[in-house]
Design a protein around this motif. Sequence first.
Motif, PDB file in Angstrom:
ATOM      1  N   ASP A 262       0.847  -1.189   0.000  1.00 21.86           N
ATOM      2  CA  ASP A 262       0.000   0.000   0.000  1.00 21.86           C
ATOM      3  C   ASP A 262       0.885   1.242   0.000  1.00 21.86           C
ATOM      4  O   ASP A 262       1.875   1.322   0.744  1.00 21.86           O
ATOM      5  CB  ASP A 262      -0.898   0.019   1.228  1.00 21.86           C
ATOM      6  CG  ASP A 262      -1.904  -1.117   1.236  1.00 21.86           C
ATOM      7  OD1 ASP A 262      -1.935  -1.882   0.244  1.00 21.86           O
ATOM      8  OD2 ASP A 262      -2.645  -1.255   2.231  1.00 21.86           O
ATOM      9  N   ALA A 264       0.906   5.680  -0.335  1.00 26.15           N
ATOM     10  CA  ALA A 264       0.271   6.987  -0.453  1.00 26.15           C
ATOM     11  C   ALA A 264       1.021   7.774  -1.523  1.00 26.15           C
ATOM     12  O   ALA A 264       2.230   7.965  -1.438  1.00 26.15           O
ATOM     13  CB  ALA A 264       0.302   7.731   0.876  1.00 26.15           C
ATOM     14  N   THR A 266       0.885  11.235  -4.212  1.00 24.27           N
ATOM     15  CA  THR A 266       0.275  12.488  -4.650  1.00 24.27           C
ATOM     16  C   THR A 266       0.216  12.492  -6.163  1.00 24.27           C
ATOM     17  O   THR A 266       1.241  12.394  -6.838  1.00 24.27           O
ATOM     18  CB  THR A 266       1.082  13.693  -4.146  1.00 24.27           C
ATOM     19  OG1 THR A 266       1.120  13.674  -2.716  1.00 24.27           O
ATOM     20  CG2 THR A 266       0.445  14.996  -4.605  1.00 24.27           C
ATOM     21  N   GLY A 271      -4.596  15.316  -5.992  1.00 20.69           N
ATOM     22  CA  GLY A 271      -4.397  15.188  -4.557  1.00 20.69           C
ATOM     23  C   GLY A 271      -3.650  13.923  -4.179  1.00 20.69           C
ATOM     24  O   GLY A 271      -3.103  13.207  -5.037  1.00 20.69           O
ATOM     25  N   THR A 272      -3.622  13.617  -2.883  1.00 25.83           N
ATOM     26  CA  THR A 272      -2.901  12.453  -2.359  1.00 25.83           C
ATOM     27  C   THR A 272      -3.885  11.338  -2.048  1.00 25.83           C
ATOM     28  O   THR A 272      -4.905  11.564  -1.393  1.00 25.83           O
ATOM     29  CB  THR A 272      -2.113  12.824  -1.092  1.00 25.83           C
ATOM     30  OG1 THR A 272      -1.187  13.875  -1.414  1.00 25.83           O
ATOM     31  CG2 THR A 272      -1.341  11.628  -0.557  1.00 25.83           C
ATOM     32  N   PHE A 273      -3.543  10.139  -2.493  1.00 21.56           N
ATOM     33  CA  PHE A 273      -4.421   8.993  -2.328  1.00 21.56           C
ATOM     34  C   PHE A 273      -3.594   7.783  -1.933  1.00 21.56           C
ATOM     35  O   PHE A 273      -2.409   7.681  -2.258  1.00 21.56           O
ATOM     36  CB  PHE A 273      -5.176   8.694  -3.629  1.00 21.56           C
ATOM     37  CG  PHE A 273      -5.987   9.842  -4.143  1.00 21.56           C
ATOM     38  CD1 PHE A 273      -7.311  10.002  -3.768  1.00 21.56           C
ATOM     39  CD2 PHE A 273      -5.402  10.772  -4.995  1.00 21.56           C
ATOM     40  CE1 PHE A 273      -8.046  11.072  -4.237  1.00 21.56           C
ATOM     41  CE2 PHE A 273      -6.137  11.845  -5.467  1.00 21.56           C
ATOM     42  CZ  PHE A 273      -7.467  11.996  -5.092  1.00 21.56           C
ATOM     43  N   THR A 274      -4.242   6.839  -1.228  1.00 17.74           N
ATOM     44  CA  THR A 274      -3.596   5.575  -0.886  1.00 17.74           C
ATOM     45  C   THR A 274      -3.990   4.524  -1.910  1.00 17.74           C
ATOM     46  O   THR A 274      -5.177   4.234  -2.097  1.00 17.74           O
ATOM     47  CB  THR A 274      -3.996   5.108   0.523  1.00 17.74           C
ATOM     48  OG1 THR A 274      -3.557   6.077   1.487  1.00 17.74           O
ATOM     49  CG2 THR A 274      -3.349   3.763   0.838  1.00 17.74           C
ATOM     50  N   PHE A 275      -2.986   3.982  -2.565  1.00 18.85           N
ATOM     51  CA  PHE A 275      -3.190   2.923  -3.559  1.00 18.85           C
ATOM     52  C   PHE A 275      -2.860   1.588  -2.910  1.00 18.85           C
ATOM     53  O   PHE A 275      -1.754   1.392  -2.392  1.00 18.85           O
ATOM     54  CB  PHE A 275      -2.293   3.157  -4.775  1.00 18.85           C
ATOM     55  CG  PHE A 275      -2.691   4.348  -5.601  1.00 18.85           C
ATOM     56  CD1 PHE A 275      -3.506   4.200  -6.705  1.00 18.85           C
ATOM     57  CD2 PHE A 275      -2.253   5.618  -5.254  1.00 18.85           C
ATOM     58  CE1 PHE A 275      -3.877   5.290  -7.465  1.00 18.85           C
ATOM     59  CE2 PHE A 275      -2.615   6.724  -6.008  1.00 18.85           C
ATOM     60  CZ  PHE A 275      -3.437   6.564  -7.120  1.00 18.85           C
ATOM     61  N   LYS A 276      -3.809   0.672  -2.926  1.00 19.52           N
ATOM     62  CA  LYS A 276      -3.604  -0.642  -2.336  1.00 19.52           C
ATOM     63  C   LYS A 276      -2.621  -1.454  -3.175  1.00 19.52           C
ATOM     64  O   LYS A 276      -2.501  -1.272  -4.382  1.00 19.52           O
ATOM     65  CB  LYS A 276      -4.935  -1.388  -2.230  1.00 19.52           C
ATOM     66  CG  LYS A 276      -5.944  -0.758  -1.299  1.00 19.52           C
ATOM     67  CD  LYS A 276      -7.154  -1.661  -1.096  1.00 19.52           C
ATOM     68  CE  LYS A 276      -7.927  -1.864  -2.386  1.00 19.52           C
ATOM     69  NZ  LYS A 276      -9.147  -2.686  -2.156  1.00 19.52           N
ATOM     70  N   HIS A 307      -0.638  11.894 -15.086  1.00 17.35           N
ATOM     71  CA  HIS A 307      -0.998  11.263 -13.810  1.00 17.35           C
ATOM     72  C   HIS A 307      -0.224   9.968 -13.595  1.00 17.35           C
ATOM     73  O   HIS A 307       0.225   9.682 -12.480  1.00 17.35           O
ATOM     74  CB  HIS A 307      -2.507  10.961 -13.781  1.00 17.35           C
ATOM     75  CG  HIS A 307      -3.361  12.177 -13.703  1.00 17.35           C
ATOM     76  ND1 HIS A 307      -4.696  12.178 -14.050  1.00 17.35           N
ATOM     77  CD2 HIS A 307      -3.086  13.451 -13.303  1.00 17.35           C
ATOM     78  CE1 HIS A 307      -5.207  13.376 -13.878  1.00 17.35           C
ATOM     79  NE2 HIS A 307      -4.256  14.169 -13.432  1.00 17.35           N
ATOM     80  N   LEU A 345      -9.532   5.254  -8.785  1.00 20.76           N
ATOM     81  CA  LEU A 345      -9.463   6.711  -8.654  1.00 20.76           C
ATOM     82  C   LEU A 345     -10.118   7.376  -9.864  1.00 20.76           C
ATOM     83  O   LEU A 345      -9.584   7.339 -10.972  1.00 20.76           O
ATOM     84  CB  LEU A 345      -7.998   7.164  -8.549  1.00 20.76           C
ATOM     85  CG  LEU A 345      -7.754   8.663  -8.373  1.00 20.76           C
ATOM     86  CD1 LEU A 345      -8.465   9.189  -7.125  1.00 20.76           C
ATOM     87  CD2 LEU A 345      -6.257   8.951  -8.294  1.00 20.76           C
ATOM     88  N   SER A 357     -12.492   7.055 -15.664  1.00 20.15           N
ATOM     89  CA  SER A 357     -11.078   6.890 -15.338  1.00 20.15           C
ATOM     90  C   SER A 357     -10.418   6.048 -16.419  1.00 20.15           C
ATOM     91  O   SER A 357     -11.090   5.292 -17.129  1.00 20.15           O
ATOM     92  CB  SER A 357     -10.916   6.212 -13.971  1.00 20.15           C
ATOM     93  OG  SER A 357      -9.547   6.063 -13.642  1.00 20.15           O
TER      94      SER A 357
END
Length: 390
Positions: A262, A264, A266, A271-276, A307, A345, A357
């Motif tokens: 996992d 985190a 940006t 923005g900042t997101f947590t990717f599993k 991105h 996302l 997406s």
Amino acid sequence: MASYTLSAFHEPLIKVRFQERPNRFLVRGIDAQKQEYLAFLPNPGRLSELLLPDTCIYLIKKSPSQKERATDFTAIAVERDGVPVMLHTHLCNDMVEVLLKKQKVPGLEKASIVRREVKFGKSRFDFLLQDQAGEIYLEVKSCTLFGSGIAMFPDAVTERGTRHLMELAHLAETSQFRCCVLFVVQTDTARYFMPDYHTDPVFAGTMVQTKDLLRYVPLPVAWNSDMSFTAGRKPLQIPWSYIQKENEDRGAYLLVLKLEKDSAVTIGALGTFTFKAGYYLYVGSALGNLSARIARHKRPLKRFHWHIDYLRQVAKNVDAFPIRSSSNIECALADALRPLYETPLPRFGSSDCTCRSHLFRSSSYPVHDAEFHTVLQRFRMQKPPENTLI
């Protein structure tokens, strides 16, 4: 129609379920009693659309002449849609020898075999043939990549294959010899044959450049469950003008990235997101310089622009699947993948279109999914227009 059997296939067939491919020339499988088999795979191709988990593969015991080989078994075929597809590239020439002697190769019905494995200068070709008009040099290629009525070769970049075409073309241009390339297409479900310009545009371009010097014969072969085979009566059609139009350095691409934990991240203005942890599939496109765009995505260190650049920084592996096309298929490709995988996302990679997406997630490696290959082949193996078959 008459069917034929190679002498090598007189050994009892052993059917096992494919488990893994430790390297290019080994496969591991298990039978119904959970006994494990390690077998030699005489095929260097990728075969990723065929060697899927638990697919049935056919093995035979190695011959006494192979006693020094470490593995006791040889993988000769894999089932697709309940029908075997021959994988043993070393035996493809034996097939062709049978078909030549039975006068089943279109255009070579009157040719007899002078000898196999013929050297000419620095080159070595599979057959030297003779008919009333003189000698013919014949090179043989085995084609296992097919779908949607299309057969394609190669399934991996083949510098050796390109060199063979160029050497044969030089021979045909500078001598009285005729030269022929026979693609043994290991299915009777295809109608058209094309070089796989998505995977090896250089090989495809060489085929187009040499089409007036060399005779290309894509011959379909039907396989039966007992590993007997039957040749088709006529070669597959080659849409030359369509190949030339589509084999340009532009189109769409599909990236498969692996995240081991996992993370985190940006993603620019998103923005900042947590990717599993898992596998991420990204769809992009390039109207030009497609190869350079893909090479850029494979490099971990670069200035961030898209991105995907931010996510690429934390990904361990990147597999790339180009789809060369004169049409804009990026959004259609994303639409085809959306029902199969998670959308982690919204707006990722789709800020300039109406798609939700262009990024998707899978908990398992998608290249081992049959549905992944179904989508990939749908976009790579487009039926050519009828006016391109002239």
